[in-house]
Scaffold this motif. Sequence first.
Motif, PDB file in Angstrom:
ATOM      1  N   ARG A   1     -17.873  47.290 -66.850  1.00 19.23           N
ATOM      2  CA  ARG A   1     -17.032  46.211 -67.352  1.00 19.23           C
ATOM      3  C   ARG A   1     -16.672  46.365 -68.826  1.00 19.23           C
ATOM      4  NH1 ARG A   1     -20.715  41.783 -69.231  1.00 19.23           N
ATOM      5  NH2 ARG A   1     -22.840  42.459 -68.814  1.00 19.23           N
TER       6      ARG A   1
ATOM      7  N   CYS B   1     -12.960  33.135 -75.494  1.00 21.92           N
ATOM      8  CA  CYS B   1     -13.330  34.286 -74.655  1.00 21.92           C
ATOM      9  C   CYS B   1     -14.192  35.283 -75.415  1.00 21.92           C
ATOM     10  CB  CYS B   1     -12.075  34.970 -74.134  1.00 21.92           C
ATOM     11  SG  CYS B   1     -12.435  36.410 -73.080  1.00 21.92           S
TER      12      CYS B   1
ATOM     13  N   CYS C   1     -16.223  37.881 -65.770  1.00 21.67           N
ATOM     14  CA  CYS C   1     -15.194  37.370 -64.853  1.00 21.67           C
ATOM     15  C   CYS C   1     -14.519  38.517 -64.104  1.00 21.67           C
ATOM     16  CB  CYS C   1     -14.159  36.566 -65.630  1.00 21.67           C
ATOM     17  SG  CYS C   1     -13.436  37.437 -67.033  1.00 21.67           S
ATOM     18  N   THR C   2     -14.163  39.563 -64.832  1.00 21.27           N
ATOM     19  CA  THR C   2     -13.474  40.703 -64.221  1.00 21.27           C
ATOM     20  C   THR C   2     -14.392  41.451 -63.262  1.00 21.27           C
ATOM     21  OG1 THR C   2     -11.943  40.961 -66.069  1.00 21.27           O
ATOM     22  CG2 THR C   2     -12.366  42.912 -64.743  1.00 21.27           C
TER      23      THR C   2
ATOM     24  N   GLU D   1     -16.633  40.201 -61.426  1.00 12.39           N
ATOM     25  CA  GLU D   1     -16.813  39.406 -60.212  1.00 12.39           C
ATOM     26  C   GLU D   1     -15.517  39.234 -59.423  1.00 12.39           C
ATOM     27  OE1 GLU D   1     -19.608  38.199 -59.012  1.00 12.39           O
ATOM     28  OE2 GLU D   1     -20.906  38.817 -60.671  1.00 12.39           O
ATOM     29  N   CYS D   2     -14.381  39.590 -60.015  1.00 11.88           N
ATOM     30  CA  CYS D   2     -13.077  39.342 -59.384  1.00 11.88           C
ATOM     31  C   CYS D   2     -12.867  40.273 -58.190  1.00 11.88           C
ATOM     32  CB  CYS D   2     -11.966  39.552 -60.413  1.00 11.88           C
ATOM     33  SG  CYS D   2     -10.302  39.428 -59.733  1.00 11.88           S
TER      34      CYS D   2
ATOM     35  N   SER E   1      -7.067  41.385 -64.070  1.00 12.73           N
ATOM     36  CA  SER E   1      -8.347  41.264 -64.773  1.00 12.73           C
ATOM     37  C   SER E   1      -8.349  39.905 -65.455  1.00 12.73           C
ATOM     38  CB  SER E   1      -8.510  42.376 -65.811  1.00 12.73           C
ATOM     39  OG  SER E   1      -9.581  42.079 -66.689  1.00 12.73           O
ATOM     40  N   PRO E   2      -9.170  38.965 -64.994  1.00 13.85           N
ATOM     41  CA  PRO E   2      -9.204  37.642 -65.633  1.00 13.85           C
ATOM     42  C   PRO E   2      -9.474  37.717 -67.134  1.00 13.85           C
ATOM     43  CG  PRO E   2     -10.388  37.582 -63.550  1.00 13.85           C
ATOM     44  CD  PRO E   2     -10.053  39.023 -63.816  1.00 13.85           C
ATOM     45  N   ARG E   3     -10.313  38.676 -67.541  1.00 13.02           N
ATOM     46  CA  ARG E   3     -10.563  38.839 -68.977  1.00 13.02           C
ATOM     47  C   ARG E   3      -9.268  39.190 -69.703  1.00 13.02           C
ATOM     48  NH1 ARG E   3     -14.843  43.293 -70.579  1.00 13.02           N
ATOM     49  NH2 ARG E   3     -13.493  44.524 -69.240  1.00 13.02           N
TER      50      ARG E   3
ATOM     51  N   CYS F   1      -4.139  37.507 -57.646  1.00 14.84           N
ATOM     52  CA  CYS F   1      -5.231  36.527 -57.654  1.00 14.84           C
ATOM     53  C   CYS F   1      -5.359  35.830 -56.304  1.00 14.84           C
ATOM     54  CB  CYS F   1      -4.974  35.492 -58.751  1.00 14.84           C
ATOM     55  SG  CYS F   1      -6.226  34.194 -58.824  1.00 14.84           S
TER      56      CYS F   1
ATOM     57  N   CYS G   1     -14.111  34.056 -61.058  1.00  9.91           N
ATOM     58  CA  CYS G   1     -14.075  34.248 -62.515  1.00  9.91           C
ATOM     59  C   CYS G   1     -14.560  33.004 -63.247  1.00  9.91           C
ATOM     60  CB  CYS G   1     -12.662  34.628 -62.965  1.00  9.91           C
ATOM     61  SG  CYS G   1     -11.369  33.438 -62.509  1.00  9.91           S
TER      62      CYS G   1
ATOM     63  N   CYS H   1     -18.084  32.846 -65.702  1.00 14.69           N
ATOM     64  CA  CYS H   1     -17.957  32.756 -67.167  1.00 14.69           C
ATOM     65  C   CYS H   1     -19.145  32.019 -67.786  1.00 14.69           C
ATOM     66  CB  CYS H   1     -16.659  32.050 -67.558  1.00 14.69           C
ATOM     67  SG  CYS H   1     -16.462  31.947 -69.356  1.00 14.69           S
TER      68      CYS H   1
END
Length: 441
Positions: free
Chosen positions: A138, A310, A316-317, A319-320, A330-332, A376, A382, A386
Amino acid sequence: MEYLPNIIFAVALIVGIGFFARNVKKLSRNIKLGKDVDVSDNKSQRWKNMAKIALGQTKMVVRPVAGLMHIIVYVGFVIINIEVLEIILDGLFGTHRLFSPLGAVYNFLIGSFEILALLVIVAVVVFWVRRNIIRIQRFIKPEMKGWPKTDGNLILYIEFVLMFLFLTMNAADYQLQQLGVDHYAQAGAFPVSQYIIPLFEGLSESSLILVERTAWWLHILGILAFLNYLYYSKHLHILLAFPNTYYGKTKPQGQFNNLESVTKEVKLMMDPDADPYAAPAEDEAAEPEKFGASDVMDLNWVQLLNAYTCTECGRCTSECPANQTGKKLSPRKIMMDTRDRLEEVGKNIDANKGKFVPDGKELLGDYITTEELWACTTCNACVEACPVSIDPLSIIVEMRRYLVMEQSAAPTELNNMMSNIENNGAPWPYNQMDRLNWVNE
């Protein structure tokens, strides 16, 4: 000349705090560019969330190694601020170890600070190894190249140096105490720095004083510099984690907000007494509000606070499910892009005397692509992952709303599904009368 060091210190302190206050003001201005949102509900739950998540670090320890190391650094950062307070007062009043009359309590505090400083150094080394040698997945995602990677390492270097300077300062001070030098009264316990003393063997009193004073000045000036570096760094979460967890989502994770304008229209359609030809109310006759979001000013201020909070940890990424299967999402990156665009807008406002001048750019398209948004699955993984209650999904949903309701730019499959729901009352392309034909097959 006697008071010159105190004057220099006071000037440095005023400049450091003044520059920090200026950045905080700019940060607040940028966050307030977002739309207003009511977050006055569930106050007791919000306080509990802040106490558990921001103060108690409950979501950090889900991953034990990183969680434990982070707690050490976090506790060290909080508690050593007591030592920073003493240094500031000593610098302003020309005293030395102002709190030393506390006696045994002071000895306990200094000893605790030293042990924490050593533990912070160990934690920092572990974090550096994980990032640069083990190269945990990550931390090597595409969005972490360039400045984000440099920023992460730079923070570790700064924390290492600050703790080393603290221990060096104490070691030289302890040696001067043993020598009975004036101004260095017997005070404090030094369970860690005492082992550094052999490095100073053979040094004269004046050399020891130079080492102690140099470490003292570099330590406090380094702290002031780091304080002002926070605004430009992912480490801003040190300050924002508390308000962010307080204003975090308290509704069920799967519950989306409804657009007020759409809700009004639906209620009007369902009201048998409503006159569809009635003239709109005066406040409804204005230009309709944009559906969804295409730029940072269309998001609400809590979402912009999320972006600044952030930590770029990448939980988050990792686990996505979309990212795990090779999709671009990528949520991040969504949060980092939102923050970068918000910073760009802020600089635009600064350059144009407090007014935003359209620059031909938007968050949607120039920073975040439609491919990322439609990848998504809205599973909330995500959000759940967090450690500081950031909600990347809310930004994704708002931008997808804009694509669907403003640009009619939904994927073909989604458009077909919505047409089927409208015509057939179900997502499938079958007439309602034929829906049970499968029974006869």
